[in-house]
Each structure stands twice: as C-alpha cells, then as structure tokens.
Design a protein around this motif. Structure first.
Motif, PDB file in Angstrom:
ATOM      1  N   ALA A  22      -3.990  -0.859  -9.265  1.00 19.62           N
ATOM      2  CA  ALA A  22      -3.892  -0.973  -7.801  1.00 19.62           C
ATOM      3  C   ALA A  22      -3.194  -2.254  -7.348  1.00 19.62           C
ATOM      4  O   ALA A  22      -3.366  -2.683  -6.218  1.00 19.62           O
ATOM      5  N   TRP A  23      -2.395  -2.836  -8.212  1.00 19.58           N
ATOM      6  CA  TRP A  23      -1.655  -4.052  -7.867  1.00 19.58           C
ATOM      7  C   TRP A  23      -0.221  -3.890  -8.351  1.00 19.58           C
ATOM      8  O   TRP A  23       0.018  -3.492  -9.481  1.00 19.58           O
ATOM      9  N   GLY A  24       0.747  -4.189  -7.516  1.00 25.33           N
ATOM     10  CA  GLY A  24       2.143  -4.032  -7.885  1.00 25.33           C
ATOM     11  C   GLY A  24       2.732  -5.281  -8.503  1.00 25.33           C
ATOM     12  O   GLY A  24       2.258  -6.395  -8.271  1.00 25.33           O
ATOM     13  N   GLU A  25       3.764  -5.100  -9.284  1.00 23.56           N
ATOM     14  CA  GLU A  25       4.560  -6.186  -9.854  1.00 23.56           C
ATOM     15  C   GLU A  25       6.024  -5.808  -9.752  1.00 23.56           C
ATOM     16  O   GLU A  25       6.381  -4.633  -9.825  1.00 23.56           O
ATOM     17  N   ALA A  26       6.861  -6.799  -9.592  1.00 22.57           N
ATOM     18  CA  ALA A  26       8.307  -6.576  -9.540  1.00 22.57           C
ATOM     19  C   ALA A  26       8.901  -6.837 -10.910  1.00 22.57           C
ATOM     20  O   ALA A  26       8.462  -7.735 -11.626  1.00 22.57           O
ATOM     21  N   ALA A  27       9.888  -6.043 -11.264  1.00 20.60           N
ATOM     22  CA  ALA A  27      10.588  -6.212 -12.536  1.00 20.60           C
ATOM     23  C   ALA A  27      12.087  -6.096 -12.289  1.00 20.60           C
ATOM     24  O   ALA A  27      12.520  -5.324 -11.429  1.00 20.60           O
ATOM     25  N   LEU A  28      12.841  -6.869 -13.030  1.00 14.99           N
ATOM     26  CA  LEU A  28      14.293  -6.771 -12.987  1.00 14.99           C
ATOM     27  C   LEU A  28      14.708  -5.951 -14.197  1.00 14.99           C
ATOM     28  O   LEU A  28      14.550  -6.379 -15.336  1.00 14.99           O
ATOM     29  N   VAL A  65      12.851  -3.460  -9.312  1.00 15.73           N
ATOM     30  CA  VAL A  65      11.979  -2.290  -9.295  1.00 15.73           C
ATOM     31  C   VAL A  65      10.538  -2.761  -9.103  1.00 15.73           C
ATOM     32  O   VAL A  65      10.135  -3.773  -9.682  1.00 15.73           O
ATOM     33  N   ALA A  66       9.772  -2.047  -8.287  1.00 14.94           N
ATOM     34  CA  ALA A  66       8.346  -2.320  -8.112  1.00 14.94           C
ATOM     35  C   ALA A  66       7.566  -1.351  -8.992  1.00 14.94           C
ATOM     36  O   ALA A  66       7.802  -0.144  -8.957  1.00 14.94           O
ATOM     37  N   LEU A  67       6.650  -1.889  -9.789  1.00 21.65           N
ATOM     38  CA  LEU A  67       5.833  -1.093 -10.704  1.00 21.65           C
ATOM     39  C   LEU A  67       4.392  -1.082 -10.226  1.00 21.65           C
ATOM     40  O   LEU A  67       3.873  -2.115  -9.779  1.00 21.65           O
ATOM     41  N   PHE A  68       3.741   0.080 -10.357  1.00 23.71           N
ATOM     42  CA  PHE A  68       2.350   0.213  -9.948  1.00 23.71           C
ATOM     43  C   PHE A  68       1.582   0.978 -11.005  1.00 23.71           C
ATOM     44  O   PHE A  68       2.078   1.941 -11.575  1.00 23.71           O
ATOM     45  N   SER A  86      -6.390   5.413 -12.426  1.00 27.32           N
ATOM     46  CA  SER A  86      -6.432   6.451 -13.462  1.00 27.32           C
ATOM     47  C   SER A  86      -5.369   6.218 -14.538  1.00 27.32           C
ATOM     48  O   SER A  86      -5.083   7.104 -15.335  1.00 27.32           O
ATOM     49  N   ASP A  87      -4.775   5.006 -14.555  1.00 27.97           N
ATOM     50  CA  ASP A  87      -3.766   4.604 -15.537  1.00 27.97           C
ATOM     51  C   ASP A  87      -2.467   5.405 -15.467  1.00 27.97           C
ATOM     52  O   ASP A  87      -1.762   5.537 -16.454  1.00 27.97           O
ATOM     53  N   GLU A  88      -2.151   5.922 -14.297  1.00 25.37           N
ATOM     54  CA  GLU A  88      -0.822   6.485 -14.092  1.00 25.37           C
ATOM     55  C   GLU A  88       0.081   5.330 -13.669  1.00 25.37           C
ATOM     56  O   GLU A  88      -0.381   4.372 -13.045  1.00 25.37           O
ATOM     57  N   VAL A  89       1.369   5.414 -14.012  1.00 27.81           N
ATOM     58  CA  VAL A  89       2.310   4.372 -13.608  1.00 27.81           C
ATOM     59  C   VAL A  89       3.421   4.975 -12.753  1.00 27.81           C
ATOM     60  O   VAL A  89       3.835   6.115 -12.963  1.00 27.81           O
ATOM     61  N   TYR A  90       3.879   4.177 -11.795  1.00 26.96           N
ATOM     62  CA  TYR A  90       4.924   4.591 -10.869  1.00 26.96           C
ATOM     63  C   TYR A  90       5.936   3.460 -10.736  1.00 26.96           C
ATOM     64  O   TYR A  90       5.575   2.284 -10.838  1.00 26.96           O
ATOM     65  N   ALA A  91       7.182   3.833 -10.497  1.00 27.17           N
ATOM     66  CA  ALA A  91       8.250   2.859 -10.296  1.00 27.17           C
ATOM     67  C   ALA A  91       9.057   3.278  -9.072  1.00 27.17           C
ATOM     68  O   ALA A  91       9.453   4.431  -8.941  1.00 27.17           O
ATOM     69  N   VAL A  92       9.272   2.319  -8.169  1.00 25.63           N
ATOM     70  CA  VAL A  92      10.055   2.550  -6.963  1.00 25.63           C
ATOM     71  C   VAL A  92      10.980   1.364  -6.760  1.00 25.63           C
ATOM     72  O   VAL A  92      10.815   0.311  -7.382  1.00 25.63           O
ATOM     73  N   SER A  93      11.928   1.517  -5.865  1.00 28.81           N
ATOM     74  CA  SER A  93      12.796   0.405  -5.518  1.00 28.81           C
ATOM     75  C   SER A  93      11.956  -0.722  -4.922  1.00 28.81           C
ATOM     76  O   SER A  93      11.031  -0.479  -4.153  1.00 28.81           O
ATOM     77  N   GLN A  94      12.286  -1.937  -5.246  1.00 30.58           N
ATOM     78  CA  GLN A  94      11.608  -3.104  -4.683  1.00 30.58           C
ATOM     79  C   GLN A  94      12.032  -3.330  -3.226  1.00 30.58           C
ATOM     80  O   GLN A  94      11.351  -3.982  -2.466  1.00 30.58           O
ATOM     81  N   GLU A  95      13.156  -2.711  -2.825  1.00 31.54           N
ATOM     82  CA  GLU A  95      13.697  -2.903  -1.480  1.00 31.54           C
ATOM     83  C   GLU A  95      13.003  -2.006  -0.459  1.00 31.54           C
ATOM     84  O   GLU A  95      12.979  -0.789  -0.600  1.00 31.54           O
ATOM     85  N   VAL A 118      10.232  -6.435  -1.166  1.00 28.35           N
ATOM     86  CA  VAL A 118       8.809  -6.753  -1.039  1.00 28.35           C
ATOM     87  C   VAL A 118       7.857  -5.630  -1.444  1.00 28.35           C
ATOM     88  O   VAL A 118       6.636  -5.784  -1.350  1.00 28.35           O
ATOM     89  N   MET A 119       8.360  -4.499  -1.877  1.00 28.92           N
ATOM     90  CA  MET A 119       7.487  -3.332  -2.067  1.00 28.92           C
ATOM     91  C   MET A 119       6.386  -3.549  -3.095  1.00 28.92           C
ATOM     92  O   MET A 119       5.315  -2.940  -2.992  1.00 28.92           O
ATOM     93  N   ALA A 120       6.581  -4.427  -4.077  1.00 29.24           N
ATOM     94  CA  ALA A 120       5.535  -4.685  -5.068  1.00 29.24           C
ATOM     95  C   ALA A 120       4.292  -5.293  -4.425  1.00 29.24           C
ATOM     96  O   ALA A 120       3.212  -5.245  -5.004  1.00 29.24           O
ATOM     97  N   ARG A 121       4.430  -5.834  -3.232  1.00 33.48           N
ATOM     98  CA  ARG A 121       3.292  -6.425  -2.520  1.00 33.48           C
ATOM     99  C   ARG A 121       2.668  -5.441  -1.529  1.00 33.48           C
ATOM    100  O   ARG A 121       1.811  -5.809  -0.738  1.00 33.48           O
TER     101      ARG A 121
END
Length: 121
Positions: free
Chosen positions: A30-36, A42-45, A49-58, A66-69
């Motif tokens: 339930a906490w996002g992190e940004a990755a280059l 890319v924002a990772l979540f 339930s240990d599923e992972v998602y990746a979206v644009s950080q923009e 800011v999307m990781a926040r």
C-alpha cells in the motif's frame, strides 16, 4: 528505501521489453515507489495481497511526476491510485480515470519473478 529505486538489473530477454527492477520485499504494501526504468519514470505499487502494479509516474492532469505518492484504494474489486495533487482516482489495471474521462494514466504490465518485480515497457 530511496524515493527513486535504481534499476538493479535488466532481464536478458531485452527483446521482450521486460526489466527487472527490484526485490518485491523492498516495496511496502500500500505504498508507492518511483523507479527509473530504461529512462522512463514509473510508479510501482504492491497491494496487501502481494499483487504489483506499474503506472507512469507522471500525473495526467498536471504533468508532475508524483504518482508514487498517491493513495492506494479500490472501487469495488478494482485497485486504484488517487493522485496526490488533485485526487483524481485511476484504475491501476487500465489507467482509466473515474472522475474525468479525458484523463488516462499509462499502465505497464508488472509481474513477480523469482522474488523480483519485473516491468514491461
């Protein structure tokens, strides 16, 4: 954990577009992190339930990276992320904005392989 995860290693199958980013244990639920990843923010979540998602950080509404926040949540059975700026809510799977049909958050396939998160760009 740093605000921007450094790409640890790319998978050897570069032609597929999958990139190994970090161990899944480095992402708190339930906490996002940004990755280059390959020059793209890319924002990772990771959900509870240990599923992972990746979206644009923009943020689609403002262009700010800011999307990781954002705030993780759900609409019915759909996992969501709310932008930290204007609180627009996006589907983490499709990128659809629930409040404004003109906005769309780019999403990327994400998976866990051998305890590591991989993202397809």
């Amino acid at each position: 954990m740093t605000a921007v995860l450094e790409l640890q290693e790319e998978t050897t199958a570069a032609a597929t577009g999958w990139h190994r980013v970090c161990p899944v244990a480095e992402l708190e639920p339930a906490w996002g992190e940004a990755a280059l990843i390959a020059g793209r923010q890319v924002a990772l979540f990771r959900t509870a339930s240990d599923e992972v998602y990746a979206v644009s950080q923009e943020d689609p509404a403002t262009g700010a990276h800011v999307m990781a926040r954002g705030i993780i949540g759900s609409r019915g059975d759909r996992p969501t992320i709310a932008s930290p700026l204007h609180k627009e809510v996006y589907d983490l799977v499709t990128g659809e904005c629930f409040g404004n049909a003109e906005l769309n958050l780019p999403t990327f396939n994400a998976r866990i392989v051998d305890g590591h998160i991989e993202v397809e760009l």
